[in-house]
Design an enzyme around this catalytic site. Structure first.
Site, PDB file in Angstrom:
ATOM      1  CE  LYS A  10      -3.966  -2.256   2.175  1.00 59.07           C
ATOM      2  NZ  LYS A  10      -5.104  -2.073   3.105  1.00 59.07           N
ATOM      3  CE1 TYR A  50      -9.235  -3.322  -0.280  1.00 68.30           C
ATOM      4  CE2 TYR A  50      -8.371  -1.331  -1.294  1.00 68.30           C
ATOM      5  CZ  TYR A  50      -8.175  -2.486  -0.549  1.00 68.30           C
ATOM      6  OH  TYR A  50      -6.930  -2.801  -0.068  1.00 68.30           O
ATOM      7  CG  HIS A 116      -5.431  -6.355  -0.302  1.00 68.83           C
ATOM      8  ND1 HIS A 116      -6.617  -6.414   0.371  1.00 68.83           N
ATOM      9  CD2 HIS A 116      -5.545  -7.182  -1.387  1.00 68.83           C
ATOM     10  CE1 HIS A 116      -7.434  -7.248  -0.277  1.00 68.83           C
ATOM     11  NE2 HIS A 116      -6.810  -7.713  -1.350  1.00 68.83           N
ATOM     12  CD  GLU A 127      -8.729  -9.289  -3.887  1.00 66.11           C
ATOM     13  OE1 GLU A 127      -7.575  -9.615  -3.541  1.00 66.11           O
ATOM     14  OE2 GLU A 127      -9.597  -8.915  -3.082  1.00 66.11           O
TER      15      GLU A 127
HETATM   16  P1  CMP Z   1      -7.429  -4.770   3.266  1.00 65.15           P
HETATM   17  O1  CMP Z   1      -6.952  -6.133   3.578  1.00 65.15           O
HETATM   18  O2  CMP Z   1      -6.755  -4.047   2.156  1.00 65.15           O
HETATM   19  O3  CMP Z   1      -9.007  -4.817   2.981  1.00 65.15           O
HETATM   20  C1  CMP Z   1      -9.871  -3.726   3.230  1.00 65.15           C
HETATM   21  C2  CMP Z   1      -9.193  -2.613   3.974  1.00 65.15           C
HETATM   22  O4  CMP Z   1     -10.049  -1.690   4.622  1.00 65.15           O
HETATM   23  C3  CMP Z   1      -8.380  -3.194   5.103  1.00 65.15           C
HETATM   24  O5  CMP Z   1      -7.259  -3.878   4.590  1.00 65.15           O
HETATM   25  C4  CMP Z   1      -8.068  -1.944   5.914  1.00 65.15           C
HETATM   26  O6  CMP Z   1      -6.911  -1.260   5.459  1.00 65.15           O
HETATM   27  C5  CMP Z   1      -9.286  -1.034   5.639  1.00 65.15           C
HETATM   28  N1  CMP Z   1     -10.098  -0.828   6.824  1.00 65.15           N
HETATM   29  C6  CMP Z   1     -10.310   0.365   7.438  1.00 65.15           C
HETATM   30  N2  CMP Z   1     -11.107   0.230   8.505  1.00 65.15           N
HETATM   31  C7  CMP Z   1     -11.424  -1.088   8.585  1.00 65.15           C
HETATM   32  C8  CMP Z   1     -12.214  -1.870   9.487  1.00 65.15           C
HETATM   33  N3  CMP Z   1     -12.858  -1.305  10.526  1.00 65.15           N
HETATM   34  N4  CMP Z   1     -12.301  -3.194   9.278  1.00 65.15           N
HETATM   35  C9  CMP Z   1     -11.669  -3.783   8.209  1.00 65.15           C
HETATM   36  N5  CMP Z   1     -10.914  -3.087   7.327  1.00 65.15           N
HETATM   37  C10 CMP Z   1     -10.781  -1.764   7.513  1.00 65.15           C
END
Ligand code: CMP
Length: 142
Positions: A10, A50, A116, A127
């Site tokens: 990221k 997303y 991620h 993805e």
């Molecule tokens: P990622 O694995 O990229 O998938 C979705 C992203 O949303 C997660 O990582 C976090 O960076 C972001 N995110 C922000 N707030 C939340 C939350 N409360 N729960 C889960 N993901 C979150």
């Protein structure tokens, strides 16, 4: 089972010069880089990637963070690549991530959480083609 998964380094990880150290952790765990691409996502790109989170309260901040600077998209291949990548990353919230995981060592907040990784083989299959065409990926060994 040999699988493929999608990982994203990221904007926080890229801006802090952590690309090499994070990829080294994947490689040391016998995951092979079979696709690699650096780019800056537009807000529209981030929204599309997303989209499963579009009704979550964190969606706008997630989209704004993910389009704030360059990212590195990686396609990784190896034994149980999806679950292996997720255990190397640690919990989504770096404060809850186990010591020694990527997020414990490199991340600072739930948005700026360094990496991620696809959460299932089914999502990996969606993805990976979001970032890579067949011709951008190393072919699987016969
Ligand atoms: P990622 O694995 O990229 O998938 C979705 C992203 O949303 C997660 O990582 C976090 O960076 C972001 N995110 C922000 N707030 C939340 C939350 N409360 N729960 C889960 N993901 C979150």
């Amino acid at each position: 089972m040999i699988e493929r998964t999608l990982s994203i380094l990221k904007p926080d990880a890229v801006s802090k010069n952590h690309i090499g150290q994070i990829i080294a952790r994947f490689e040391k765990a016998q995951l092979k880089v079979v696709g690699l691409k650096m780019q800056t996502l537009t807000p529209e790109d981030a929204k599309a990637f997303y989209r499963i989170h579009q009704n979550q309260p964190f969606f706008e901040s997630l989209v704004s963070f993910m389009s704030s600077g360059p990212i590195v998209a990686l396609a990784l291949e190896g034994e149980n690549a999806v679950s292996k990548t997720r255990s190397l990353m640690g919990a989504t919230d770096p404060k809850k991530a186990d010591p020694g995981t990527i997020r414990a060592d490199f991340a600072e907040s739930i948005d700026a959480n360094a990496v991620h990784g696809s959460d299932s083989p089914e999502n990996a299959a969606i993805e990976i083609p979001f970032f890579f065409r067949t011709l951008d990926l190393v072919l699987s060994s016969p």
